[in-house]
Design an enzyme around this catalytic site. Structure first.
Site, mmCIF file in Angstrom:
data_model
loop_
_atom_site.group_PDB
_atom_site.id
_atom_site.type_symbol
_atom_site.label_atom_id
_atom_site.label_comp_id
_atom_site.label_asym_id
_atom_site.label_seq_id
_atom_site.Cartn_x
_atom_site.Cartn_y
_atom_site.Cartn_z
ATOM 1 N N LYS A 1 51.550 3.608 46.989
ATOM 2 C CA LYS A 1 50.568 4.436 47.672
ATOM 3 C C LYS A 1 49.417 3.613 48.240
ATOM 4 O O LYS A 1 48.721 4.048 49.148
ATOM 5 C CB LYS A 1 50.033 5.519 46.711
ATOM 6 C CG LYS A 1 50.952 6.736 46.641
ATOM 7 C CD LYS A 1 50.669 7.631 45.449
ATOM 8 C CE LYS A 1 49.383 8.409 45.594
ATOM 9 N NZ LYS A 1 49.177 9.315 44.428
ATOM 10 N N THR B 1 60.523 15.209 37.071
ATOM 11 C CA THR B 1 60.891 15.597 38.435
ATOM 12 C C THR B 1 61.822 14.557 39.065
ATOM 13 O O THR B 1 62.482 14.835 40.055
ATOM 14 C CB THR B 1 59.638 15.736 39.327
ATOM 15 O OG1 THR B 1 58.916 14.504 39.289
ATOM 16 C CG2 THR B 1 58.730 16.862 38.837
ATOM 17 N N ASP C 1 43.813 6.336 42.805
ATOM 18 C CA ASP C 1 45.051 7.107 42.628
ATOM 19 C C ASP C 1 46.210 6.473 43.401
ATOM 20 O O ASP C 1 46.973 7.145 44.062
ATOM 21 C CB ASP C 1 44.859 8.575 43.053
ATOM 22 C CG ASP C 1 46.045 9.441 42.656
ATOM 23 O OD1 ASP C 1 46.880 8.978 41.856
ATOM 24 O OD2 ASP C 1 46.139 10.569 43.161
ATOM 25 N N GLY D 1 52.709 13.117 34.774
ATOM 26 C CA GLY D 1 51.585 13.194 33.833
ATOM 27 C C GLY D 1 50.469 12.221 34.155
ATOM 28 O O GLY D 1 49.525 12.079 33.382
ATOM 29 N N ARG E 1 64.448 15.929 41.770
ATOM 30 C CA ARG E 1 64.868 14.944 42.773
ATOM 31 C C ARG E 1 66.275 14.436 42.553
ATOM 32 O O ARG E 1 66.673 13.433 43.132
ATOM 33 C CB ARG E 1 63.847 13.804 42.840
ATOM 34 C CG ARG E 1 62.463 14.338 43.117
ATOM 35 C CD ARG E 1 61.497 13.400 43.768
ATOM 36 N NE ARG E 1 60.288 14.162 44.075
ATOM 37 C CZ ARG E 1 59.218 14.252 43.284
ATOM 38 N NH1 ARG E 1 59.172 13.592 42.159
ATOM 39 N NH2 ARG E 1 58.191 14.977 43.634
ATOM 40 N N ASN F 1 49.550 5.735 38.590
ATOM 41 C CA ASN F 1 48.103 5.478 38.508
ATOM 42 C C ASN F 1 47.560 5.630 37.089
ATOM 43 O O ASN F 1 48.179 6.223 36.221
ATOM 44 C CB ASN F 1 47.360 6.454 39.421
ATOM 45 C CG ASN F 1 47.586 7.898 39.012
ATOM 46 O OD1 ASN F 1 48.654 8.445 39.267
ATOM 47 N ND2 ASN F 1 46.624 8.516 38.361
ATOM 48 N N ASN G 1 54.447 8.143 50.517
ATOM 49 C CA ASN G 1 54.648 8.962 49.330
ATOM 50 C C ASN G 1 56.012 8.634 48.738
ATOM 51 O O ASN G 1 56.593 7.590 49.040
ATOM 52 C CB ASN G 1 54.441 10.440 49.644
ATOM 53 C CG ASN G 1 53.999 11.212 48.411
ATOM 54 O OD1 ASN G 1 54.788 11.881 47.778
ATOM 55 N ND2 ASN G 1 52.725 11.059 48.031
ATOM 56 N N TRP G 2 56.540 9.517 47.862
ATOM 57 C CA TRP G 2 57.731 9.116 47.101
ATOM 58 C C TRP G 2 58.974 8.988 47.960
ATOM 59 O O TRP G 2 59.938 8.309 47.555
ATOM 60 C CB TRP G 2 58.020 10.092 45.956
ATOM 61 C CG TRP G 2 58.557 11.425 46.421
ATOM 62 C CD1 TRP G 2 57.846 12.567 46.534
ATOM 63 C CD2 TRP G 2 59.897 11.730 46.835
ATOM 64 N NE1 TRP G 2 58.652 13.578 46.995
ATOM 65 C CE2 TRP G 2 59.915 13.094 47.195
ATOM 66 C CE3 TRP G 2 61.077 10.994 46.947
ATOM 67 C CZ2 TRP G 2 61.071 13.737 47.660
ATOM 68 C CZ3 TRP G 2 62.228 11.626 47.407
ATOM 69 C CH2 TRP G 2 62.222 12.984 47.749
#
Lengths: 231, 543
Positions: free
Chosen positions: B312, B158, B285, B174, B113, B242, B371-372
């Site tokens: 989220k 990322t 999550d 992770g 990213r 999460n 989302n991101w």
């Protein structure tokens, strides 16, 4: 009656669509079974009965069983779809390691211990894991853990970059530049210098005690046993 | 004069957004994704035209990088950690660095990213968990650190690193592996470790009482996106993801600090100043790992230093960023049922949790109410621009045992449309304190690209269908669009060289969540992959 009619009209389950819905979800097998956090499914060794039971019962860790979540014909459609995308190369998703005794597994976990910032694996590669900074310790023949306390001398030199204080480092082969592992911090740093910007002098010691003292004597003994058992 | 000084304090901290350059990931360190450039505005945006296009040559997982622009040079990174320096005006390649081919890449994928640029270096994270530095002038490698063996941790980098003074700070994925998350700070000059902050306290540390047994070792708490920095408060803010296993709480009774939290750290030491946990004992999550927007805003008639943190769970939390005090939370999705509400002091009430043997239908889905892809904040309108997702899922719990670095999920989810609705996305403007929606625009499917706000009164973003477009910041009216030919999942930026303003957008679909497109929109064609940077400007005189 209406439900029955609808049932007759309902098309057979579409394995590709089911796969998209249930298996290629973001955390798992990826679009078309090629990517994701779970194994790629296009390259598994395909045995229909095994694949069916994996879908039904799940596989630890991570994969849930779908027996109660999908109908039998849906699972059948999924198996057929997986067969259709299988490339038959058989490389993925198989156990490669022989099972070890629980003691050796525990010792291996100690060697790479994440709660000790990666433990010995920060500098030593064994059993297909770890960084190759210090010597590979596979088969390291020591009767007990005290041999692991030795100061790390092997290959360590004194590195003096222009305008910077000297530090203990391990040179790495590189073309046209000087490359060394800088051992002055807890994680080794692979540093690259222009040849004329750094001098290397033979001899140098990295204080190995800081790393080794993170373990108890019993833990070091267990690690030594693990290393002996590696071939 | 004194008043003037006071007025200027805020802007001086992080500017009114990015200026001529786009020097840091969020445009400024307050994650505004706003630029003060206004050559391109509502009146002339219709004439926006391609200036140049660059193909990275590395299409795997699409192009998600936020380009960084410093002194007219644009720095780009790809999924395989190829780093390219381009002349921002012409697209001419100045240098390229190709990271050695990576083989030990965990399942979070290779998407990258973006880079950070400072101290004459370019800092890059990799899919196999290295952080490396290049000479910004030549592209030669300077240093490289293996943050943790990716075969061990099932984690990787990322997100884009963040530079604070002489430190380069990077998070890690992770959160769905048996892994304990952390944030790492390295010396920008030498790469030497300065500190690592674990997002899960170990036994004996404050907060460890919120974990049982060994669960702290495998509890997730990833830090996979980029944080913010307030120079005046000298505080680093980062969002934490999460808890793991995602759906099975049987081995982790307790609130599970500091998962699903925003943390405030002393950047020099990595010591925790305070934390605010948005979702105690997450069982849905609901990562809170996204950008942390810093702004000084009136709350109940008093200007407060706040942060706005949307995640989220489909809510944005407004927190006092000096003290960590909860001020407000507001939903940005229409469909949410995981709680019945949030009390005035921030407590979640009416939690709807899946239990072993009792699945639950929950909205938003594990993909998130968003989302991101990052929001933009405009100091002109005072609004936040955000892409939301209306989707739900059936959550089924299964008891799971941890295996270090391996998937640690504890159940399954089945995506479903919301009640009496369909799965869909929107782009909307919100008041950041009250949460009042100012306008909304439906997507053809959904939006997974970031927002860009400019002082020209515009909001830019892109669609999976390949359109890059400009909206009126006040009304959401679409003023211009360009078909780029591939799905957009990156973050557009703007910059100025020799008096000409450019807008650059990464093009090319990818990512794990991108793969959910097929499940969410089975009738819609799959977004096209690719890896290109499209750059637009107004025609020059005489053109």
């Amino acid at each position: 009656m209406i439900a029955f009619a609808l049932l007759l009209l309902a098309p057979p389950p579409d394995g590709a669509a089911l796969f998209k819905q249930r298996c290629s979800v973001p955390y798992c097998h990826g679009a078309n079974g090629t990517a994701g956090r779970a194994p790629a499914l296009t390259t598994i060794r395909f045995r229909e009965s095994r694949v069916r039971s994996l879908i039904e019962e799940g596989k630890a860790p991570g994969m849930p069983g779908f027996k109660s979540l999908l109908k039998a014909d849906e699972i059948g459609a999924l198996v057929a779809y997986l067969k259709s995308i299988n490339t038959g190369s058989g490389g993925g998703a198989q156990e490669v390691r022989e099972p070890r005794t629980p003691e050796l597994e525990k010792a291996r976990a100690l060697f790479f211990d994440a709660t000790r910032m990666g433990g010995c694996g920060r500098c030593h590669e064994v059993d297909g894991q770890g960084l190759q900074v210090g010597p590979n310790l596979t088969g390291f023949a020591a009767a007990n853990g005290s041999a692991l306390r030795r100061p790390a001398r092997s290959g360590v030199q004194t590195v003096t970059p222009r305008g910077e204080a000297p530090f203990p480092g391990v040179p790495v082969t590189a073309e046209g530049v000087t490359r060394v592992f800088d051992l002055s911090a807890e994680l080794p740093v692979l540093r690259t210098f222009a040849k004329d910007a750094v001098t290397l002098a033979p001899g140098g010691t990295r204080d190995h005690a800081n790393s080794v003292n993170a373990y108890s004597a019993a833990e070091l003994d267990a690690i030594a046993a693990f290393l002996r058992a590696l071939r | 004069m004194r008043h003037l000084t006071l007025l200027l304090v805020g802007p001086l901290l992080y500017g009114q957004g990015a200026g001529r350059d786009w020097p840091v990931h969020g445009g400024n360190n307050a994650a505004w994704r706003h630029s003060t450039l206004k050559q391109i505005d509502r009146s002339n945006v219709k004439r926006l035209t391609p200036a140049w296009v660059f193909h990275t040559g590395d299409p795997e997982h699409g192009l998600q990088a936020t380009p960084i622009v410093v002194g007219g040079v644009l720095y780009l990174s790809t999924s395989n950690a190829w780093v390219q320096a381009l002349d921002g005006a012409t697209g001419k390649l100045l240098w390229e660095f190709r990271n050695p081919q990576m083989k030990d890449v965990p399942g979070y994928g290779r998407q990258n990213r973006g880079v950070a640029v400072a101290h004459g270096k370019v800092f890059v994270g990799t899919a196999d968990n290295d952080l490396f530095a290049l000479d910004a002038r030549t592209g030669q490698e300077v240093w490289r650190v293996k943050m943790e063996d990716s075969r061990q941790c099932g984690c990787n980098i990322t997100g884009a690193p963040l530079v604070v003074k002489d430190l380069v700070i990077a998070g890690v994925t992770g959160g769905d592996s048996a892994h304990r998350g952390y944030l790492t700070a390295l010396d920008a000059h030498t790469g030497r470790l300065r500190w690592r902050f674990y997002t899960i306290p170990k036994p004996g540390e404050p907060g460890s009482e919120t974990w049982a047994g060994d669960s702290w070792k495998w509890g997730g708490g990833s830090t996979w996106m980029t944080g913010s920095y307030d120079a005046e408060l000298d505080t680093l803010y980062w969002g934490v993801g999460n808890a793991a296993p995602d759906l099975d709480t049987s081995k982790r009774p307790g609130s599970n600090l500091y998962t699903c939290s925003v943390i405030a750290l002393n950047p020099a030491t990595g010591k925790l100043k305070w934390h605010y946990q948005e979702v105690p004992q997450d069982v849905w999550d609901y990562d809170s790992a996204f950008e942390v927007v810093l702004a000084d805003l009136p709350v109940n008639g008093r200007t407060r230093k706040v942060l706005i943190h949307s995640g989220k769970a489909g809510f944005a939390w407004v927190i006092d960023r000096v003290t960590g005090e909860f001020l407000k939370a507001w939903p940005f999705v229409e469909h949410w049922n995981w709680i019945s509400g949030i009390t005035e002091d921030g407590k979640l009430v009416g939690r709807k949790e899946p239990k072993l043997g009792a699945p639950a239908f929950v909205c938003p889905s594990a993909v998130g109410g968003r989302n991101w892809n990052e929001t933009a904040y405009s100091p002109a309108t005072g609004w936040i621009y955000l892409a939301s997702i209306e989707a739900c899922n059936d959550l089924t719990v299964e008891v799971t045992e941890p295996s270090e670095g391996k998937a640690h999920i504890g159940g399954a989810w089945n995506f479903k449309p919301p009640p009496k609705d369909r799965i869909r996305g929107s782009l909307s403007a919100y008041d950041p304190v009250s949460g009042k929606r100012q306008w909304t625009r439906p997507a053809e499917t959904w939006f997974l690209a970031s927002m860009l706000s400019t002082a020209g009164g515009l909001v830019f973003s892109g669609s999976p269908e390949g359109e890059f477009f400009a909206l009126d910041e006040k009304t959401g009216e679409r003023l211009w669009s360009f078909q780029t030919g591939a799905g957009q999942r990156g973050s557009a930026v703007t910059y100025e060289i020799a008096g000409r303003q450019y807008v650059a957008t990464p093009v090319g679909w990818g990512s794990l969540v991108g793969a959910a497109h097929a499940a969410f929109f089975p009738k819609s064609p799959a977004p096209r992959s690719g890896s290109s940077l499209f750059v637009f400007a107004l025609p020059e005189a005489g053109q």
